[in-house]
Write a protein that holds these residues in place. Structure first.
Motif, PDB file in Angstrom:
ATOM      1  N   GLY A 220       0.808  -1.214   0.000  1.00  0.00           N
ATOM      2  CA  GLY A 220       0.000   0.000   0.000  1.00  0.00           C
ATOM      3  C   GLY A 220       0.838   1.260   0.000  1.00  0.00           C
ATOM      4  O   GLY A 220       0.321   2.349   0.259  1.00  0.00           O
ATOM      5  N   ARG A 221       2.118   1.135  -0.312  1.00  0.00           N
ATOM      6  CA  ARG A 221       3.047   2.262  -0.190  1.00  0.00           C
ATOM      7  C   ARG A 221       3.807   2.483  -1.491  1.00  0.00           C
ATOM      8  O   ARG A 221       3.764   1.677  -2.409  1.00  0.00           O
ATOM      9  N   PHE A 222       4.541   3.593  -1.533  1.00  0.00           N
ATOM     10  CA  PHE A 222       5.372   3.881  -2.697  1.00  0.00           C
ATOM     11  C   PHE A 222       6.407   2.779  -2.930  1.00  0.00           C
ATOM     12  O   PHE A 222       6.888   2.595  -4.039  1.00  0.00           O
ATOM     13  N   GLU A 223       6.759   2.055  -1.883  1.00  0.00           N
ATOM     14  CA  GLU A 223       7.851   1.092  -1.967  1.00  0.00           C
ATOM     15  C   GLU A 223       7.550  -0.080  -2.891  1.00  0.00           C
ATOM     16  O   GLU A 223       8.416  -0.532  -3.636  1.00  0.00           O
ATOM     17  N   ALA A 224       6.329  -0.598  -2.879  1.00  0.00           N
ATOM     18  CA  ALA A 224       6.072  -1.840  -3.620  1.00  0.00           C
ATOM     19  C   ALA A 224       4.747  -1.875  -4.356  1.00  0.00           C
ATOM     20  O   ALA A 224       4.430  -2.896  -4.955  1.00  0.00           O
ATOM     21  N   VAL A 225       3.992  -0.788  -4.349  1.00  0.00           N
ATOM     22  CA  VAL A 225       2.713  -0.829  -5.060  1.00  0.00           C
ATOM     23  C   VAL A 225       2.936  -1.096  -6.545  1.00  0.00           C
ATOM     24  O   VAL A 225       2.110  -1.719  -7.216  1.00  0.00           O
ATOM     25  N   GLY A 226       4.088  -0.677  -7.062  1.00  0.00           N
ATOM     26  CA  GLY A 226       4.386  -0.919  -8.471  1.00  0.00           C
ATOM     27  C   GLY A 226       4.559  -2.388  -8.802  1.00  0.00           C
ATOM     28  O   GLY A 226       4.170  -2.836  -9.887  1.00  0.00           O
ATOM     29  N   ARG A 227       5.135  -3.165  -7.881  1.00  0.00           N
ATOM     30  CA  ARG A 227       5.290  -4.602  -8.122  1.00  0.00           C
ATOM     31  C   ARG A 227       3.935  -5.293  -8.155  1.00  0.00           C
ATOM     32  O   ARG A 227       3.698  -6.178  -8.995  1.00  0.00           O
ATOM     33  N   ASP A 228       3.047  -4.897  -7.246  1.00  0.00           N
ATOM     34  CA  ASP A 228       1.704  -5.469  -7.263  1.00  0.00           C
ATOM     35  C   ASP A 228       0.967  -5.069  -8.534  1.00  0.00           C
ATOM     36  O   ASP A 228       0.212  -5.865  -9.110  1.00  0.00           O
ATOM     37  N   ALA A 229       1.184  -3.827  -8.974  1.00  0.00           N
ATOM     38  CA  ALA A 229       0.535  -3.362 -10.203  1.00  0.00           C
ATOM     39  C   ALA A 229       1.005  -4.168 -11.405  1.00  0.00           C
ATOM     40  O   ALA A 229       0.212  -4.534 -12.282  1.00  0.00           O
ATOM     41  N   ALA A 230       2.305  -4.483 -11.454  1.00  0.00           N
ATOM     42  CA  ALA A 230       2.831  -5.289 -12.564  1.00  0.00           C
ATOM     43  C   ALA A 230       2.209  -6.676 -12.558  1.00  0.00           C
ATOM     44  O   ALA A 230       1.862  -7.225 -13.618  1.00  0.00           O
ATOM     45  N   PHE A 231       2.065  -7.248 -11.367  1.00  0.00           N
ATOM     46  CA  PHE A 231       1.460  -8.578 -11.255  1.00  0.00           C
ATOM     47  C   PHE A 231       0.026  -8.557 -11.790  1.00  0.00           C
ATOM     48  O   PHE A 231      -0.369  -9.439 -12.566  1.00  0.00           O
ATOM     49  N   LEU A 232      -0.751  -7.566 -11.393  1.00  0.00           N
ATOM     50  CA  LEU A 232      -2.139  -7.497 -11.850  1.00  0.00           C
ATOM     51  C   LEU A 232      -2.217  -7.191 -13.340  1.00  0.00           C
ATOM     52  O   LEU A 232      -3.098  -7.717 -14.037  1.00  0.00           O
ATOM     53  N   ALA A 233      -1.332  -6.349 -13.831  1.00  0.00           N
ATOM     54  CA  ALA A 233      -1.333  -6.058 -15.263  1.00  0.00           C
ATOM     55  C   ALA A 233      -1.093  -7.326 -16.075  1.00  0.00           C
ATOM     56  O   ALA A 233      -1.679  -7.520 -17.146  1.00  0.00           O
ATOM     57  N   ASP A 234      -0.233  -8.193 -15.568  1.00  0.00           N
ATOM     58  CA  ASP A 234      -0.006  -9.479 -16.244  1.00  0.00           C
ATOM     59  C   ASP A 234      -1.266 -10.333 -16.232  1.00  0.00           C
ATOM     60  O   ASP A 234      -1.589 -10.997 -17.218  1.00  0.00           O
ATOM     61  N   ARG A 235      -1.971 -10.339 -15.101  1.00  0.00           N
ATOM     62  CA  ARG A 235      -3.209 -11.119 -15.030  1.00  0.00           C
ATOM     63  C   ARG A 235      -4.254 -10.548 -16.001  1.00  0.00           C
ATOM     64  O   ARG A 235      -5.002 -11.291 -16.643  1.00  0.00           O
ATOM     65  N   ILE A 236      -4.310  -9.236 -16.076  1.00  0.00           N
ATOM     66  CA  ILE A 236      -5.254  -8.579 -16.983  1.00  0.00           C
ATOM     67  C   ILE A 236      -4.905  -8.920 -18.429  1.00  0.00           C
ATOM     68  O   ILE A 236      -5.793  -9.249 -19.240  1.00  0.00           O
ATOM     69  N   ALA A 237      -3.616  -8.876 -18.766  1.00  0.00           N
ATOM     70  CA  ALA A 237      -3.183  -9.198 -20.128  1.00  0.00           C
ATOM     71  C   ALA A 237      -3.494 -10.643 -20.475  1.00  0.00           C
ATOM     72  O   ALA A 237      -3.934 -10.942 -21.591  1.00  0.00           O
ATOM     73  N   GLU A 238      -3.278 -11.546 -19.523  1.00  0.00           N
ATOM     74  CA  GLU A 238      -3.571 -12.956 -19.766  1.00  0.00           C
ATOM     75  C   GLU A 238      -5.053 -13.162 -20.052  1.00  0.00           C
ATOM     76  O   GLU A 238      -5.430 -13.921 -20.960  1.00  0.00           O
TER      77      GLU A 238
END
Length: 470
Positions: free
Chosen positions: A399-417
């Motif tokens: 939920g922070r600047f530190e790792a929200v981007g990694r979670d976003a990448a994971f979800l973007a991959d799921r969305i693309a799939e």
């Protein structure tokens, strides 16, 4: 930033609800994958930081932990702590960098899934539909203020911590701060440094030292891999998600917040606020007798973190300076259990008691029996619906600047799939939906308690695809 996208009557492959750091992060990754989308922001970029933080606010984690995707902190003070204005500018600059298809001032008022499988979103700018939806509104939606606040005299000014700005904005007189999470402790310090008489109701939040053995404790914990641990590595995952954050401050270059030192210097400390008694003689507050226990527990957590750092240093032969351990500078001798508001001259109460979540606008069965989102790493049991930016969604930094981007990448991959049909074609999706609907009817308790029998191992999608093909 690109021109605002069309909202009313439009259809988008993906709708992102929320334009804060989470929404901008998923927009970055969707753009990188060439996936069309719209970002719906109820206010404007940076609103939460601009409007719901006090004037002297600064981050409690060092700037180098600001790692939004494609846009890590590049300023002159990586070990410093951005102020409120600097955080707002960081987000505004990030939005200019990402150039999201952003519709600001558009609030989503309802989300539901149509019989066709598409998602229908009602907004203040009209209705639209989307194949997939990412809810990126975070967990802090409304102020959580206990009902006993209603029993305080009308003459007493009451503010939630999100509405506090500075000491001069409050009426003259003493101030009671209720709650000792990060906001409560920092606001109490802000008032204390301004010379205000402060009374503080101390809860059970832990604390952490700012620096230890030559480095910021955050740097040590990062090196030790703490921030990379995912929620599945904990036996008590739900308890981990519910824990209060450790209090510390980045003010003036960063330092400890020591409530005992505040008490030594004149701040009045109490245990948890438990009641309000009104009568002919005025209004009296009642507190639990747990002040010493709360202070001792917070210190014990801070010392346990130092123990872990010591062990890490020893195990890896790191050359780090030795440092004396903390010695309490004040002990509560028979702490008061009552407080007369008028006698103490208290004219203001600040409720640093956290926030509530408000997902009433989401008419999709993705919540457990406690009203929390049931998910695994942001993926819900409703195909195509995701959440981003939740505390400990996957790691400490989710939920922070530190790792929200990694979670976003994971979800973007799921969305693309899903868009690419990796989970089956549309016929398979409809079959999977029928299977899911049957499962919900047959196992309502499983849905309500967040049970996912095999929903994320790919088996349902594979079976649906096989049924559709056969």
């Amino acid at each position: 930033m690109s021109a605002p996208p069309r909202v009313a009557g439009a259809h988008h492959p993906v709708a992102v609800v929320g334009g804060g750091q989470a929404g901008l992060s998923i927009s970055y990754h969707l753009r990188e994958r060439g996936i069309g989308h719209i970002v719906l922001e109820a206010e404007r970029v940076g609103y939460e930081w601009r409007e719901r933080r006090w004037d002297s606010f600064c981050l409690v984690t060092p700037n180098w932990q600001c790692r939004l995707p494609g846009f890590p902190y590049q300023g002159p003070d990586p070990d410093g702590f951005m102020t409120r204005e600097q955080v707002v500018r960081y987000l505004e600059d990030y939005a200019a960098f990402v150039r999201p298809p952003l519709a600001e001032g558009v609030r989503v008022t309802r989300l539901r899934r149509a019989a066709s499988g598409a998602f229908e979103l009602a907004t203040t700018a009209g209705a639209l539909t989307a194949d997939q939806v990412v809810v990126a509104t975070g967990p802090y939606h409304g102020p959580a203020i206990p009902r006993l606040a209603e029993r305080l005299p009308p003459a007493v000014t009451q503010l939630h911590s999100s509405r506090y700005r500075n000491p001069d904005a409050l009426p003259d007189g003493a101030v009671l701060v209720v709650g000792t999470g990060q906001s409560g402790c920092q606001i109490a310090e802000d008032l204390h440094l301004a010379g205000r008489r402060v009374h503080l109701a101390v809860g059970g939040a832990p604390r952490v030292a700012r620096f230890y053995r030559g480095r910021d404790c955050v740097a040590w914990l990062d090196e030790m891999g703490y921030y990379a641990r995912n929620i599945d590595e904990f036996d008590d995952a739900e308890a981990v998600r519910a824990r209060a954050n450790h209090y510390v401050t980045g003010r003036d270059g960063g330092r400890d917040i020591d409530l005992r030192a505040f008490a030594r210097d004149g701040m009045r400390l109490y245990g948890r606020l438990t009641g309000v008694v009104t009568g002919p003689g005025g209004t009296r507050l009642e507190f639990a007798g747990d002040l010493k226990e709360n202070l001792d527990r917070a210190d014990a957590v801070a010392e346990s973190i130092k123990d872990a750092i010591d062990a890490h240093i020893a195990a890896h032969g790191i050359d780090a300076p030795h440092e004396a351990r903390y010695v309490p500078v004040w002990e509560p001798d028979d702490p008061p259990r009552e407080l007369d508001l008028a006698a103490a001259g208290i004219t203001s109460v600040i409720w640093a008691t956290g926030f509530t979540r408000d997902h009433r606008w989401i008419e999709v069965p993705v919540f457990d029996g406690r009203g929390r989102v049931a998910h695994r790493r942001g993926v819900t049991n409703c195909p195509g619906l995701y959440f981003l930016g939740l505390p400990w969604q996957y790691t400490w930094g989710s939920g922070r600047f530190e790792a929200v981007g990694r979670d976003a990448a994971f979800l973007a991959d799921r969305i693309a799939e899903r868009l690419a049909g990796h989970a089956g074609d549309r016929t398979a999706d409809r079959t999977a939906d029928r299977i899911a609907a049957g499962r919900r009817r047959a196992d309502v308790c499983g849905v309500l308690t967040g049970a996912f029998p095999d929903a994320f191992d790919g088996a349902p999608a594979r079976r649906a695809a096989a049924m559709a093909a056969g």
